[in-house]
Design a protein around this motif. Structure first.
Motif, PDB file in Angstrom:
ATOM      1  N   GLU A  23      39.361  44.639  35.314  1.00 43.46           N
ATOM      2  CA  GLU A  23      39.773  45.138  36.627  1.00 43.46           C
ATOM      3  C   GLU A  23      38.893  44.557  37.732  1.00 43.46           C
ATOM      4  O   GLU A  23      39.383  44.139  38.793  1.00 43.46           O
ATOM      5  CB  GLU A  23      39.702  46.663  36.672  1.00 43.46           C
ATOM      6  N   SER A  67      39.777  40.956  38.418  1.00 41.32           N
ATOM      7  CA  SER A  67      41.037  40.849  39.164  1.00 41.32           C
ATOM      8  C   SER A  67      40.822  41.121  40.648  1.00 41.32           C
ATOM      9  O   SER A  67      41.365  40.418  41.514  1.00 41.32           O
ATOM     10  CB  SER A  67      42.066  41.832  38.596  1.00 41.32           C
ATOM     11  N   ARG A  68      40.025  42.127  40.952  1.00 46.58           N
ATOM     12  CA  ARG A  68      39.769  42.453  42.364  1.00 46.58           C
ATOM     13  C   ARG A  68      38.969  41.351  43.049  1.00 46.58           C
ATOM     14  O   ARG A  68      39.204  41.037  44.223  1.00 46.58           O
ATOM     15  CB  ARG A  68      39.052  43.793  42.465  1.00 46.58           C
ATOM     16  N   GLU A  87      39.018  38.199  42.218  1.00 38.81           N
ATOM     17  CA  GLU A  87      39.925  37.064  42.397  1.00 38.81           C
ATOM     18  C   GLU A  87      40.792  37.254  43.634  1.00 38.81           C
ATOM     19  O   GLU A  87      41.075  36.308  44.374  1.00 38.81           O
ATOM     20  CB  GLU A  87      40.809  36.901  41.161  1.00 38.81           C
ATOM     21  N   GLU A  88      41.208  38.519  43.865  1.00 34.69           N
ATOM     22  CA  GLU A  88      42.040  38.807  45.030  1.00 34.69           C
ATOM     23  C   GLU A  88      41.243  38.707  46.328  1.00 34.69           C
ATOM     24  O   GLU A  88      41.780  38.330  47.375  1.00 34.69           O
ATOM     25  CB  GLU A  88      42.632  40.214  44.908  1.00 34.69           C
ATOM     26  N   ARG A  89      39.940  39.045  46.262  1.00 30.68           N
ATOM     27  CA  ARG A  89      39.104  39.068  47.481  1.00 30.68           C
ATOM     28  C   ARG A  89      37.797  38.325  47.195  1.00 30.68           C
ATOM     29  O   ARG A  89      36.739  38.924  47.058  1.00 30.68           O
ATOM     30  CB  ARG A  89      38.827  40.514  47.907  1.00 30.68           C
ATOM     31  N   PRO A  90      37.856  37.004  47.091  1.00 28.93           N
ATOM     32  CA  PRO A  90      36.649  36.237  46.721  1.00 28.93           C
ATOM     33  C   PRO A  90      35.513  36.400  47.723  1.00 28.93           C
ATOM     34  O   PRO A  90      34.347  36.194  47.370  1.00 28.93           O
ATOM     35  CB  PRO A  90      37.158  34.791  46.663  1.00 28.93           C
TER      36      PRO A  90
END
Length: 655
Positions: free
Chosen positions: A42, A45-46, A48-51
């Motif tokens: 998790e 994933s987060r 990756e969404e908000r580098p």
């Protein structure tokens, strides 16, 4: 797609006794592994969404570094990722991303992932070039220690370049003109120095596993990051001595000392995890708690512990605003096998604490697999080991922990080497009684699920078996008195009768009007509660020390007349000492004299009721609802108390 986990019913039932075999506890650890890997997924994933959350660090570089380390030494990176150090940090950063926690700049918390990757690289012997966060000029390497850049500013947060080659780590500031110079060291072998604080290790045995004694990791506390607090050489030596004593105590065979060790469920084998969560019917695993009831299986009885199951001990990092931290400990389900512990007075106290907190770890892991109850977490229930009201999940945790504590002291009964003051009979008698009280509350007040009912039933069978066991008579009497005293004072401090009932009780005492029927009391608002300590309970534990405490109590007595802010939890009163010595009449009179200056003091009211009930056993019903007695005498002097007690305890009374 990964198959779901299935727990064999016999392992659940072993854990439901309060104990648990090596296989059952190993299954919990596997469940924690699965949960941890899901949470890491998790987080990735987060990120990756908000580098941008990582600031100057790069997620791709970090995770490729971890993968290379795992490929070089299979299992090494995973072992690190499922350890308590990563667990505490992972839970914190996910709470921050959900907006339920606070901390330093978010890139510092998120960038700690790069520090985790560095440790994986150092363990596996691979190379890395990463950017890691520094806090006040120091870089934390979870499980390894804390590296301090020479000349780095001691305030704020800075990104630092980290380069690893052949086990050598080089740290250099990314910002110029800060005064920091580069640091090069080998963290796996470097001794302690001004720039390197390695994590302390506590050996479980010669050439055996080690437990981390962590005083540097920023995420070692229960949630919010905290600064390092290095132990002094004397403090470290004390912890090493206490841990060695605790391990020796936990490794002893109590059955060879007292012959009273409870046998756990029979060893039914250890098949591997199945592919579904299942607590359905299983082979019968009776908890026969009598001595000699079957083949003995160590690490199955409640109260036993394999010390190597502990992964980390964190010395309590400070003081509390309302008193010293001695005797305090805590743990979190986010870090299986980890505990925060205040320095205990002796090895037995540390062993008890380790048992207590590992019980919390076991239950936390079970709760990650099974929903046990449905509750809104309203804090309104009585917990005999706390001064404040608790919610039902807290009661379940307390019951599970104190079944372990009761079992620990049960195994010490008669063992004068472990218990030179012969306190184990009292402690066992008290904890079994208090735990049974809480289990009754859970069985009658909690909305338990199927697994929850099975767990509470298993704990109840264990404690009910213990309650049938003979224990030293005076110890049992003192335990009952201590339990009654704590409950009475708790109710006086936290519960109030409703206005109508209070008026009816006052009228019944003053004018002989009919007594009102009891109604559910209301909780005192949290803002009106005050901290208190069970002074009488400590005296019941050590009645031989009551006389020594009486001098301090006399000083407190004098202070209470002239200094109302001297709370009764600072020292026992002379009346408390008289009560514990069995001098009920003198104690009742002493409480009455004190109450002339403070008639509404809950400590004095509870003490007076305890002494009065000892003189009039038929009036013990007053202890069930002491808040009714307080309402009846509210605003009146203690000269009315005996009349009120006889009125409320009369046979015709609804009370």
């Amino acid at each position: 797609m990964q198959a779901p986990i299935r727990m064999p019913g016999r392992w659940f039932d072993e854990l439901a006794t309060g104990g648990g075999s090596v296989e059952a506890i190993g299954f919990l650890a596997q469940g924690e592994r699965s949960r941890r890997l899901l949470l890491i997924g998790e987080l990735l994933s987060r990120l990756e969404e908000r580098p941008a959350l990582l600031g100057p660090a790069d997620l791709g570089s970090i995770w490729r570094t971890v993968e290379r380390a795992e490929a070089r030494m299979p299992g090494s990176a995973e072992e690190l990722l499922i350890g308590p150090q990563v667990g505490s940090w992972l839970a914190h950063i996910l709470r921050r991303l959900h907006g339920t926690a606070v901390g330093p700049p978010l890139w510092v918390d998120a960038g700690h992932l790069a520090a985790v990757a560095l440790v994986a690289v150092l363990r596996a012997g691979t190379d890395a070039d990463l950017v890691v966060p520094a806090r006040e000029g120091a870089v934390s390497l979870p499980t390894l220690g804390l590296a301090r850049l020479p000349g780095a500013p001691l305030l704020g947060f800075q990104p630092v370049r980290a380069r690893v080659r052949d086990g050598e780590l080089r740290l250099a500031a990314t910002v110029q003109d800060t005064g920091a110079t580069a640091l090069t060291l080998r963290p796996l072998t470097a001794p302690q120095s001004a720039v390197w604080w390695p994590t302390h290790r506590l050996p479980v045995g010669k050439d055996g596993p080690e437990v981390a004694l962590d005083d540097t990791d920023p995420y070692r506390d229960l949630d919010r990051p905290i600064p390092p607090r290095r132990l002094t050489p004397r403090e470290l030596a004390t912890w090493q001595r206490l841990f060695a004593e605790a391990v020796a105590l936990l490794d002893r065979d109590p059955a060879s000392v007292s012959g009273s060790a409870s046998d756990g469920p029979p060893d039914t084998g250890s098949p591997g995890p199945r592919t579904d969560i299942d607590t359905g019917p299983s082979p019968r695993t009776d908890t026969n708690t009598g001595p000699g009831s079957g083949p003995r299986t160590t690490a199955t009885r409640p109260g036993t512990l394999r010390p190597e199951a502990i992964r980390r001990i964190v010395p309590w990092p400070g003081r509390l605003p309302d008193g010293p931290v001695e005797g305090l400990s805590a743990s979190t389900a986010d870090a299986f096998g980890s505990m925060v512990v205040a320095e205990p007075p002796n090895g037995a106290a540390l062993a008890e604490t380790m048992v207590h907190e590992f019980q919390h770890s076991k239950l936390g892991a079970l709760l990650h697999l099974f929903a046990m109850l449905d509750d809104d977490r309203t804090e309104e229930h009585y917990a005999p080991w706390r001064p404040d009201p608790r919610h039902l999940p807290g009661l379940l945790h307390g019951a599970y922990a104190f079944v372990g504590v009761a079992g620990f002291w049960r195994d010490r009964v008669g063992d004068r080497a472990a218990d030179p003051l012969d306190l184990a009979p009292f402690r066992f008698a008290l904890r079994r009684l208090q735990t049974r009280t809480v289990l009754r509350t859970l069985a009658t007040r909690a909305a338990l699920t199927g697994p929850g009912r099975r767990l509470v039933a298993g704990l109840t069978r264990t404690v009910d078996g213990w309650l049938r066991e003979p224990v030293d008579g005076p110890a049992v009497a003192r335990a009952r008195a201590a339990a009654a005293g704590h409950r009475a004072e708790w109710r006086l401090r936290h519960l109030r009768c409703g206005d109508e009932e209070r008026a009816g009780l006052a009228a019944a005492v003053r004018s002989g009007a009919p007594l009102p029927f009891p109604r559910p009391p209301r909780l005192v608002p949290a803002a009106e509660r005050t901290h208190w300590r069970d002074v009488r309970g400590a005296l019941y534990l050590r009645p031989d020390a009551a006389d020594a405490a009486d001098a301090a109590g006399a000083a407190a007595d004098r202070g209470r007349d002239g200094a109302p802010d001297l709370a009764p939890d600072t020292a026992p009163l002379h009346a408390d000492v008289l009560l514990v010595h069995g001098e009920a009449a003198a104690a009742r009179e002493a409480y009455r004299e004190h109450a002339a200056a403070a008639p509404g003091d809950p400590h004095l009211l509870a003490g007076w009721l305890l002494a009065h009930s000892a003189l009039h056993p038929g009036h013990r019903r007053l202890l069930a609802r002491p808040e009714r007695f307080a309402a009846a005498v509210e605003g009146q002097g203690p000269e009315l108390w005996e009349h009120a007690a006889h009125r409320l305890a009369a046979p015709r009374s609804p009370a």
